[in-house]
Design a protein around this motif. Structure first.
Motif, short mmCIF file in Angstrom:
data_model
loop_
_atom_site.label_atom_id
_atom_site.label_comp_id
_atom_site.label_asym_id
_atom_site.label_seq_id
_atom_site.Cartn_x
_atom_site.Cartn_y
_atom_site.Cartn_z
N LYS A 47 0.84 -1.21 0.00
CA LYS A 47 0.00 0.00 0.00
C LYS A 47 0.87 1.25 0.00
CE LYS A 47 -4.09 -1.97 2.26
NZ LYS A 47 -4.98 -1.89 3.45
N VAL A 48 1.97 1.19 0.74
CA VAL A 48 2.90 2.32 0.77
C VAL A 48 3.41 2.60 -0.64
CG1 VAL A 48 5.21 3.05 1.50
CG2 VAL A 48 3.63 2.09 3.17
N ALA A 49 3.75 1.54 -1.36
CA ALA A 49 4.25 1.71 -2.73
C ALA A 49 3.19 2.35 -3.63
CB ALA A 49 4.68 0.36 -3.30
N LYS A 50 1.94 1.88 -3.50
CA LYS A 50 0.85 2.45 -4.31
C LYS A 50 0.59 3.90 -3.92
CE LYS A 50 -1.55 -1.90 -5.31
NZ LYS A 50 -2.81 -2.66 -5.16
N LEU A 51 0.60 4.14 -2.60
CA LEU A 51 0.39 5.52 -2.13
C LEU A 51 1.51 6.44 -2.59
CD1 LEU A 51 -0.91 4.86 1.50
CD2 LEU A 51 -2.21 5.84 -0.39
N GLN A 52 2.72 5.90 -2.64
CA GLN A 52 3.84 6.70 -3.12
C GLN A 52 3.64 7.08 -4.58
OE1 GLN A 52 6.69 7.79 -1.23
NE2 GLN A 52 6.68 9.09 -3.04
N GLU A 53 3.11 6.13 -5.38
CA GLU A 53 2.83 6.43 -6.78
C GLU A 53 1.78 7.54 -6.88
OE1 GLU A 53 1.62 2.88 -8.72
OE2 GLU A 53 3.55 1.87 -8.53
N LYS A 54 0.72 7.42 -6.05
CA LYS A 54 -0.32 8.45 -6.07
C LYS A 54 0.25 9.79 -5.62
CE LYS A 54 -4.30 5.40 -5.35
NZ LYS A 54 -5.45 5.08 -4.48
N ALA A 220 -2.13 16.59 -2.69
CA ALA A 220 -0.77 16.11 -2.42
C ALA A 220 -0.53 16.01 -0.91
CB ALA A 220 0.25 17.06 -3.06
N ASP A 221 -0.99 17.02 -0.17
CA ASP A 221 -0.81 16.99 1.29
C ASP A 221 -1.55 15.81 1.91
OD1 ASP A 221 0.74 19.23 1.14
OD2 ASP A 221 -0.82 20.64 1.75
N ASN A 222 -2.77 15.57 1.40
CA ASN A 222 -3.56 14.45 1.92
C ASN A 222 -2.87 13.12 1.58
OD1 ASN A 222 -6.11 13.31 3.05
ND2 ASN A 222 -6.26 12.47 1.00
N ALA A 223 -2.35 13.03 0.35
CA ALA A 223 -1.63 11.82 -0.05
C ALA A 223 -0.39 11.62 0.81
CB ALA A 223 -1.24 11.90 -1.53
N GLN A 224 0.31 12.72 1.09
CA GLN A 224 1.51 12.63 1.93
C GLN A 224 1.15 12.19 3.34
OE1 GLN A 224 5.06 13.44 1.05
NE2 GLN A 224 4.99 12.06 2.81
N LEU A 227 0.23 8.58 3.24
CA LEU A 227 1.45 7.80 3.06
C LEU A 227 2.23 7.72 4.38
CD1 LEU A 227 3.55 6.35 1.34
CD2 LEU A 227 4.50 8.58 0.72
N ASN A 228 2.32 8.85 5.08
CA ASN A 228 3.03 8.85 6.37
C ASN A 228 2.36 7.90 7.36
OD1 ASN A 228 4.78 10.77 5.36
ND2 ASN A 228 3.72 12.50 6.28
N ASP A 229 1.02 7.93 7.39
CA ASP A 229 0.29 7.03 8.29
C ASP A 229 0.58 5.57 7.94
OD1 ASP A 229 -0.78 9.17 9.60
OD2 ASP A 229 -2.70 9.14 8.53
N MET A 230 0.54 5.27 6.63
CA MET A 230 0.77 3.90 6.20
C MET A 230 2.21 3.47 6.46
SD MET A 230 -0.57 1.18 5.22
CE MET A 230 -2.22 1.85 4.92
N GLU A 231 3.15 4.39 6.28
CA GLU A 231 4.55 4.06 6.57
C GLU A 231 4.74 3.77 8.06
OE1 GLU A 231 6.74 7.36 5.01
OE2 GLU A 231 7.22 6.30 3.16
N ARG A 232 4.05 4.56 8.90
CA ARG A 232 4.11 4.30 10.34
C ARG A 232 3.50 2.93 10.66
NH1 ARG A 232 3.32 10.01 10.71
NH2 ARG A 232 1.06 9.77 10.62
N THR A 233 2.38 2.63 9.96
CA THR A 233 1.75 1.32 10.17
C THR A 233 2.69 0.21 9.75
OG1 THR A 233 -0.46 2.25 9.79
CG2 THR A 233 -0.22 -0.13 9.52
N TYR A 234 3.34 0.40 8.59
CA TYR A 234 4.27 -0.61 8.09
C TYR A 234 5.42 -0.82 9.07
CZ TYR A 234 8.23 -2.48 5.51
OH TYR A 234 9.32 -3.21 5.12
N LYS A 235 5.98 0.27 9.58
CA LYS A 235 7.08 0.17 10.53
C LYS A 235 6.63 -0.52 11.82
CE LYS A 235 9.63 4.19 8.83
NZ LYS A 235 10.09 5.56 9.13
N ARG A 236 5.41 -0.16 12.26
CA ARG A 236 4.90 -0.80 13.48
C ARG A 236 4.71 -2.30 13.28
NH1 ARG A 236 -0.01 -2.29 14.69
NH2 ARG A 236 -0.96 -1.05 13.03
N LEU A 237 4.08 -2.65 12.14
CA LEU A 237 3.85 -4.07 11.86
C LEU A 237 5.17 -4.82 11.69
CD1 LEU A 237 0.84 -3.77 9.38
CD2 LEU A 237 0.77 -4.65 11.73
#
Length: 395
Positions: A47-54, A220-224, A227-237
């Motif tokens: 999801k992070v990768a897809k969000l990064q594309e967006k 862009a701000d919303n996407a960022q 993305l930040n939320d998902m990256e935090r989720t990924y790091k936590r997981l």
């Protein structure tokens, strides 16, 4: 290899006991908590990768919107400059008009003053009548002097009249100049009006571009943020998965050690098998290759390692066959050795990517993979059994 006369019966009992011990090792048929958590982390990473594309797309659109806004603003600025230049020209024209009007007023004043003087002289001459002319005659000693005095009087009046005429002509010229300036000012005002209208249109376009840029920035701000939320989720997981994996590896290590202890105990005729200085177990099965393999149980896997602290699969086989911490070959080497359909303890189980030492009862000792220890496992169906070359059997 040498075996005692009671060895077949002992090895059969030993193999049976191994089946019981191996059954105590956790099965890998189901996903472990760490694998499930890692799967969640991997999904979050995807999801992070897809969000990064967006986000990249949103930032690109925002960049284009910003450029469009800047171009629109530049055109507005150009239009404002043109309006300012037009106003400057209007102001200059007005200044010239004001100067012309001032000069016209001055000329009018001078004309009035000259006309008043000429009129006063005419009235005085009229009131004095011939006396004035008589004074000219009587005060002249000769006709020539009379003519001269008369001419002077006439020239004086003519000079005043000429000055009045010239002033009137200059007044007409100034009036004409003023009229031209007023017309020029009118043209400039019309041009300014057109420029102001164009500027207003450009300002509307700039406002639209600014709104689009603001919308793009918000996206862009919303996407960022997402993305930040998902990256935090990924790091936590990932952190949770790593913690669970460590716990599972520790549990696996303890289970492997317990299984090795029980297997060694069973292989040792039911009595406790002592641990050796290297961390493995001292087992006396009468089979040197098998005993060497047992002696390394519990040690961690490491790719390319040949002992004494860590092993990969072929490194462990090499030690078990030779008792030396050196590589004698790879799985491809073992695949070329003599095959057997009646494997005996001490033979080699192998396929193209893994190998181990057969200990009987469908079991083998192997160095499985990264994160695992040397242990007893069931022989995979994809493996074949081979015998070591004769020059290795005597070691």
């Amino acid at each position: 290899m040498s075996f005692s006369m009671r060895q077949p019966k002992a090895m059969t009992a030993f193999a049976a006991s191994l089946l019981l011990c191996v059954s105590l090792v956790p099965a890998a048929a189901f996903a472990t908590p760490s694998q499930e958590k890692q799967a969640e982390a991997d999904a979050a990473k995807a999801k992070v990768a897809k969000l990064q594309e967006k986000l990249d797309e949103a930032e690109a659109e925002y960049g284009e919107a910003q450029m469009a806004q800047q171009e629109a603003q530049a055109k507005v600025d150009e239009a404002q400059t043109a309006v300012n230049n037009a106003q400057n020209k209007i102001d200059k024209a007005q200044t010239k008009i004001d100067k012309a009007q001032s000069r016209i007023n001055q000329i009018k004043k001078e004309i009035r003053e000259l006309q008043d003087k000429i009129g006063e002289r005419a009235r005085n001459m009229y009131r004095s009548g011939s006396a004035t002319i008589l004074d000219v005659i009587l005060n002249s000693s000769s006709f020539a002097e009379f003519a001269t005095n008369w001419d002077a009087l006439t020239q004086l009046n003519q000079s005043d009249a000429a000055l009045v005429s010239k002033s009137k002509s200059l007044k007409v010229e100034q009036e004409q100049k003023k009229k031209e300036l007023v017309e020029q000012k009118k043209v400039l005002q019309d041009e300014k009006a057109v420029l102001v209208e164009q500027k207003e249109i450009l300002e509307e376009k700039e406002a639209e571009a600014a709104a689009k840029a603001a919308d793009a920035k918000a996206i862009a701000d919303n996407a960022q943020s997402t993305l930040n939320d998902m990256e935090r989720t990924y790091k936590r997981l990932s952190k949770e998965a790593a913690k669970l994996l460590k716990e599972e590896q520790e549990a696996e290590r303890r289970a492997a050690e317990e299984a090795a202890r029980r297997a060694a105990e069973a292989a040792n005729g039911g009595s406790e098998a002592p641990q050796n200085d290297e961390g493995g177990y001292t087992v006396a099965t009468g089979n040197t290759v098998v005993d060497r393999a047992y002696s390394q149980m519990g040690k961690w896997y490491s790719w390319g390692a040949v002992g004494p602290n860590t092993y990969d699969c072929s490194g462990l086989v090499g030690y078990a066959l030779t008792g030396k911490y050196s590589r004698i070959g790879t799985t491809w080497t073992f695949m070329g050795w003599e095959r057997t359909n009646n494997p005996q303890p001490g033979d080699i189980c192998t396929n193209t990517h893994h190998c181990g030492i057969y200990i009987g009862g469908g079991q083998y000792i192997n160095a499985p993979h990264t994160g695992a220890q040397v242990r007893v496992d069931s022989v995979p169906s994809s493996m074949i059994y081979v015998k070591a070359p004769s020059y290795l059997r005597s070691l």
